[in-house]
Design a protein around this motif. Structure first.
Motif, PDB file in Angstrom:
ATOM      1  N   ALA A 170       0.835  -1.205   0.000  1.00 48.18           N
ATOM      2  CA  ALA A 170       0.000   0.000   0.000  1.00 48.18           C
ATOM      3  C   ALA A 170       0.870   1.256   0.000  1.00 48.18           C
ATOM      4  O   ALA A 170       0.573   2.234  -0.702  1.00 48.18           O
ATOM      5  CB  ALA A 170      -0.937  -0.011   1.205  1.00 48.18           C
ATOM      6  N   ARG A 171       1.950   1.228   0.818  1.00 45.63           N
ATOM      7  CA  ARG A 171       2.857   2.377   0.836  1.00 45.63           C
ATOM      8  C   ARG A 171       3.513   2.571  -0.531  1.00 45.63           C
ATOM      9  O   ARG A 171       3.680   3.703  -0.993  1.00 45.63           O
ATOM     10  CB  ARG A 171       3.921   2.200   1.920  1.00 45.63           C
ATOM     11  N   GLN A 172       3.883   1.445  -1.174  1.00 52.07           N
ATOM     12  CA  GLN A 172       4.525   1.555  -2.480  1.00 52.07           C
ATOM     13  C   GLN A 172       3.553   2.081  -3.520  1.00 52.07           C
ATOM     14  O   GLN A 172       3.926   2.908  -4.373  1.00 52.07           O
ATOM     15  CB  GLN A 172       5.061   0.180  -2.914  1.00 52.07           C
ATOM     16  N   ARG A 173       2.286   1.599  -3.462  1.00 47.40           N
ATOM     17  CA  ARG A 173       1.286   2.117  -4.399  1.00 47.40           C
ATOM     18  C   ARG A 173       1.071   3.613  -4.190  1.00 47.40           C
ATOM     19  O   ARG A 173       0.967   4.382  -5.155  1.00 47.40           O
ATOM     20  CB  ARG A 173      -0.032   1.361  -4.232  1.00 47.40           C
ATOM     21  N   ALA A 174       0.990   4.014  -2.914  1.00 54.98           N
ATOM     22  CA  ALA A 174       0.816   5.440  -2.627  1.00 54.98           C
ATOM     23  C   ALA A 174       2.026   6.239  -3.088  1.00 54.98           C
ATOM     24  O   ALA A 174       1.893   7.338  -3.638  1.00 54.98           O
ATOM     25  CB  ALA A 174       0.574   5.646  -1.135  1.00 54.98           C
ATOM     26  N   ARG A 175       3.222   5.667  -2.879  1.00 55.42           N
ATOM     27  CA  ARG A 175       4.441   6.365  -3.312  1.00 55.42           C
ATOM     28  C   ARG A 175       4.471   6.502  -4.835  1.00 55.42           C
ATOM     29  O   ARG A 175       4.816   7.560  -5.375  1.00 55.42           O
ATOM     30  CB  ARG A 175       5.670   5.591  -2.815  1.00 55.42           C
ATOM     31  N   ASP A 176       4.086   5.421  -5.532  1.00 55.60           N
ATOM     32  CA  ASP A 176       4.069   5.482  -6.996  1.00 55.60           C
ATOM     33  C   ASP A 176       3.041   6.497  -7.485  1.00 55.60           C
ATOM     34  O   ASP A 176       3.292   7.225  -8.454  1.00 55.60           O
ATOM     35  CB  ASP A 176       3.744   4.102  -7.569  1.00 55.60           C
ATOM     36  N   GLU A 177       1.887   6.515  -6.833  1.00 57.59           N
ATOM     37  CA  GLU A 177       0.847   7.449  -7.247  1.00 57.59           C
ATOM     38  C   GLU A 177       1.290   8.892  -7.037  1.00 57.59           C
ATOM     39  O   GLU A 177       1.099   9.755  -7.901  1.00 57.59           O
ATOM     40  CB  GLU A 177      -0.446   7.186  -6.465  1.00 57.59           C
ATOM     41  N   ALA A 179       4.397   9.933  -6.892  1.00 57.63           N
ATOM     42  CA  ALA A 179       5.462  10.222  -7.850  1.00 57.63           C
ATOM     43  C   ALA A 179       4.867  10.533  -9.224  1.00 57.63           C
ATOM     44  O   ALA A 179       5.335  11.427  -9.934  1.00 57.63           O
ATOM     45  CB  ALA A 179       6.419   9.036  -7.938  1.00 57.63           C
ATOM     46  N   ARG A 180       3.820   9.801  -9.600  1.00 58.97           N
ATOM     47  CA  ARG A 180       3.180  10.076 -10.886  1.00 58.97           C
ATOM     48  C   ARG A 180       2.514  11.448 -10.881  1.00 58.97           C
ATOM     49  O   ARG A 180       2.588  12.199 -11.868  1.00 58.97           O
ATOM     50  CB  ARG A 180       2.145   8.999 -11.188  1.00 58.97           C
ATOM     51  N   GLU A 181       1.855  11.758  -9.755  1.00 53.73           N
ATOM     52  CA  GLU A 181       1.211  13.074  -9.657  1.00 53.73           C
ATOM     53  C   GLU A 181       2.243  14.191  -9.841  1.00 53.73           C
ATOM     54  O   GLU A 181       2.029  15.144 -10.589  1.00 53.73           O
ATOM     55  CB  GLU A 181       0.531  13.224  -8.288  1.00 53.73           C
ATOM     56  N   LEU A 182       3.352  14.051  -9.135  1.00 49.68           N
ATOM     57  CA  LEU A 182       4.371  15.099  -9.205  1.00 49.68           C
ATOM     58  C   LEU A 182       5.066  15.111 -10.567  1.00 49.68           C
ATOM     59  O   LEU A 182       5.503  16.154 -11.050  1.00 49.68           O
ATOM     60  CB  LEU A 182       5.379  14.913  -8.077  1.00 49.68           C
ATOM     61  N   HIS A 183       5.183  13.925 -11.177  1.00 49.12           N
ATOM     62  CA  HIS A 183       5.756  13.869 -12.519  1.00 49.12           C
ATOM     63  C   HIS A 183       4.883  14.643 -13.500  1.00 49.12           C
ATOM     64  O   HIS A 183       5.384  15.416 -14.338  1.00 49.12           O
ATOM     65  CB  HIS A 183       5.883  12.416 -12.963  1.00 49.12           C
ATOM     66  N   ASP A 184       3.564  14.459 -13.407  1.00 51.00           N
ATOM     67  CA  ASP A 184       2.662  15.198 -14.287  1.00 51.00           C
ATOM     68  C   ASP A 184       2.772  16.695 -14.041  1.00 51.00           C
ATOM     69  O   ASP A 184       2.777  17.502 -14.994  1.00 51.00           O
ATOM     70  CB  ASP A 184       1.220  14.736 -14.065  1.00 51.00           C
ATOM     71  N   MET A 185       2.840  17.066 -12.776  1.00 49.48           N
ATOM     72  CA  MET A 185       2.936  18.491 -12.462  1.00 49.48           C
ATOM     73  C   MET A 185       4.263  19.066 -12.972  1.00 49.48           C
ATOM     74  O   MET A 185       4.302  20.179 -13.511  1.00 49.48           O
ATOM     75  CB  MET A 185       2.821  18.692 -10.951  1.00 49.48           C
ATOM     76  N   LEU A 186       5.338  18.271 -12.825  1.00 47.93           N
ATOM     77  CA  LEU A 186       6.636  18.741 -13.304  1.00 47.93           C
ATOM     78  C   LEU A 186       6.625  18.901 -14.818  1.00 47.93           C
ATOM     79  O   LEU A 186       7.176  19.866 -15.361  1.00 47.93           O
ATOM     80  CB  LEU A 186       7.728  17.754 -12.875  1.00 47.93           C
ATOM     81  N   GLY A 187       5.986  17.957 -15.519  1.00 53.18           N
ATOM     82  CA  GLY A 187       5.875  18.092 -16.970  1.00 53.18           C
ATOM     83  C   GLY A 187       5.097  19.339 -17.363  1.00 53.18           C
ATOM     84  O   GLY A 187       5.432  20.024 -18.343  1.00 53.18           O
ATOM     85  N   HIS A 188       4.061  19.628 -16.590  1.00 49.15           N
ATOM     86  CA  HIS A 188       3.276  20.851 -16.834  1.00 49.15           C
ATOM     87  C   HIS A 188       4.153  22.094 -16.663  1.00 49.15           C
ATOM     88  O   HIS A 188       4.115  23.012 -17.489  1.00 49.15           O
ATOM     89  CB  HIS A 188       2.099  20.864 -15.858  1.00 49.15           C
ATOM     90  N   ARG A 189       4.928  22.124 -15.603  1.00 54.63           N
ATOM     91  CA  ARG A 189       5.806  23.291 -15.369  1.00 54.63           C
ATOM     92  C   ARG A 189       6.826  23.446 -16.512  1.00 54.63           C
ATOM     93  O   ARG A 189       7.047  24.541 -17.022  1.00 54.63           O
ATOM     94  CB  ARG A 189       6.576  23.119 -14.063  1.00 54.63           C
TER      95      ARG A 189
END
Length: 368
Positions: A170-177, A179-189
């Motif tokens: 569960a922690r790994q799934r949350a960490r991956d999620e 990381a994906r959220e921040l990856h999308d935001m970083l791509g937006h920036r």
């Protein structure tokens, strides 16, 4: 020492004292029965039996650390001393619970064989068949009880390990999620940075106000991108914490942030409060769609429509016109959006429009 360890240590000490008290009581009972009844022959055997029983009592403290060695010593002593019967039973139980089944089988056989030797060394005290039957029944009951405790502990250990594994997953799934959220935001920036930096490069003769505004956006988005990158690294290095997640209420701020570099029209017709998961998914869909529009349709108009209610769900549509393609696309962003929509219980469709533009449409359930 933690509170749990202290409780466990106190409980273990109480059990040890209780077992020792029962051992002393058993020794006194056998001694009293012999003094008031038939004494063994020869008479000195009684003194040897009593002394051996007293020496066997301290071995009860070794049942957790050295149960096999203590059991072997008690098996030897039980060939002539009846006062070691209780310590031997306790040690057999400990071996069954704590050691391999093969070792437990050898200790069980040795304890029964010692009973047979006892019958020959001290004949006449009770019938051989009755004594051996009682000994076998007692040893079998003790071994059976030990097997029950052994397998119950194994099941508890497996359940605890499964729970730990599930928590880690569960922690790994949350960490991956995250990381994906921040990856999308970083791509937006970064797409905003690229757009404004490109505008400053190709339009050096633009009015000073436009250049100043573009430089301000570049500076702001650079700082935000660095923050997002630090958060991604922190997530990968350490256990995750509670990081703020975007909601439907943040959608307008996302559009306003991108509006200086794009022609965007936002139409919001949502009745009621959008559930957190659906709102976050909708935000990410619009964010990724804007990022793709900046990369593949520069200067093209973008129309965003979000409408829905509890009975019908949430519809998100992003349509961009045709424009200059400023970079290759991997297609991973749209695949990620499909996965994100599916995880939220919805669906995503995308494709080109008749005028050469691009359309992304998603439906999300209200209860997601």
């Amino acid at each position: 020492m933690s509170g749990e360890g202290t409780r466990r240590g106190a409980r273990g000490l109480a059990v040890d004292l209780g077992v020792l008290a029962i051992g002393v009581f058993a020794w006194l009972s056998i001694a009293g029965e012999r003094l008031n009844g038939q004494m063994p022959s020869p008479p000195w055997l009684f003194d040897l039996d009593m002394a051996t029983g007293l020496l066997a009592l301290p071995l009860l403290w070794l049942r957790r650390r050295w149960p096999t060695q203590a059991a072997v010593a008690l098996i030897v002593a039980s060939t002539y001393a009846e006062t070691v019967a209780f310590p031997l039973v306790v040690m057999l139980f400990s071996v069954v619970v704590r050691r391999s089944l093969r070792t437990a089988a050898w200790v069980f056989a040795g304890a029964f064989a010692a009973g047979v030797v006892y019958m020959f060394l001290r004949p006449g005290e009770m019938s051989v068949p009755g004594s051996l039957g009682f000994s076998l029944a007692l040893l079998a009951a003790t071994a059976g009880w030990g097997m029950f405790v052994r397998y119950r502990r194994q099941l508890q250990a497996r359940a605890a390990q499964a729970e730990r594994d599930e928590r880690e997953r569960a922690r790994q799934r949350a960490r991956d999620e995250l990381a994906r959220e921040l990856h999308d935001m970083l791509g937006h920036r970064l797409s905003l940075l690229s757009l404004h930096a490109g505008g400053m490069e190709y339009r050096p003769d633009a009015p000073a106000e436009e250049l100043t505004r573009a430089a301000g956006v570049v500076r702001e988005q650079s700082q935000l991108a660095m923050r997002d990158l630090r958060e991604i690294i922190a997530i990968l290095r350490a256990p995750i914490g509670e990081l703020p997640q975007p909601t439907m209420a943040d959608l307008r701020a996302l559009v306003e942030e991108a509006r200086p570099a794009m022609r965007i029209e936002l139409h919001e017709r949502v009745e009621g409060e959008v559930p957190e998961r659906s709102g976050r998914t909708a935000y990410r869909i619009v964010q990724e769609a804007l990022t793709n529009a900046r990369k593949h349709a520069e200067n093209a108009p973008v129309e965003i429509t979000v409408d829905g209610q509890a009975e019908d769900g949430l519809n998100i549509t992003v349509v961009s016109g045709s424009g200059r393609d400023t970079g290759p696309g991997s297609g991973h962003g749209l695949i990620g959006l499909e996965e994100r929509a599916a995880l939220a219980g919805g669906r995503l469709e995308y494709g080109s429009t008749a005028d050469g533009g691009w359309r992304v449409h998603a439906w999300l359930p209200w209860t997601a």
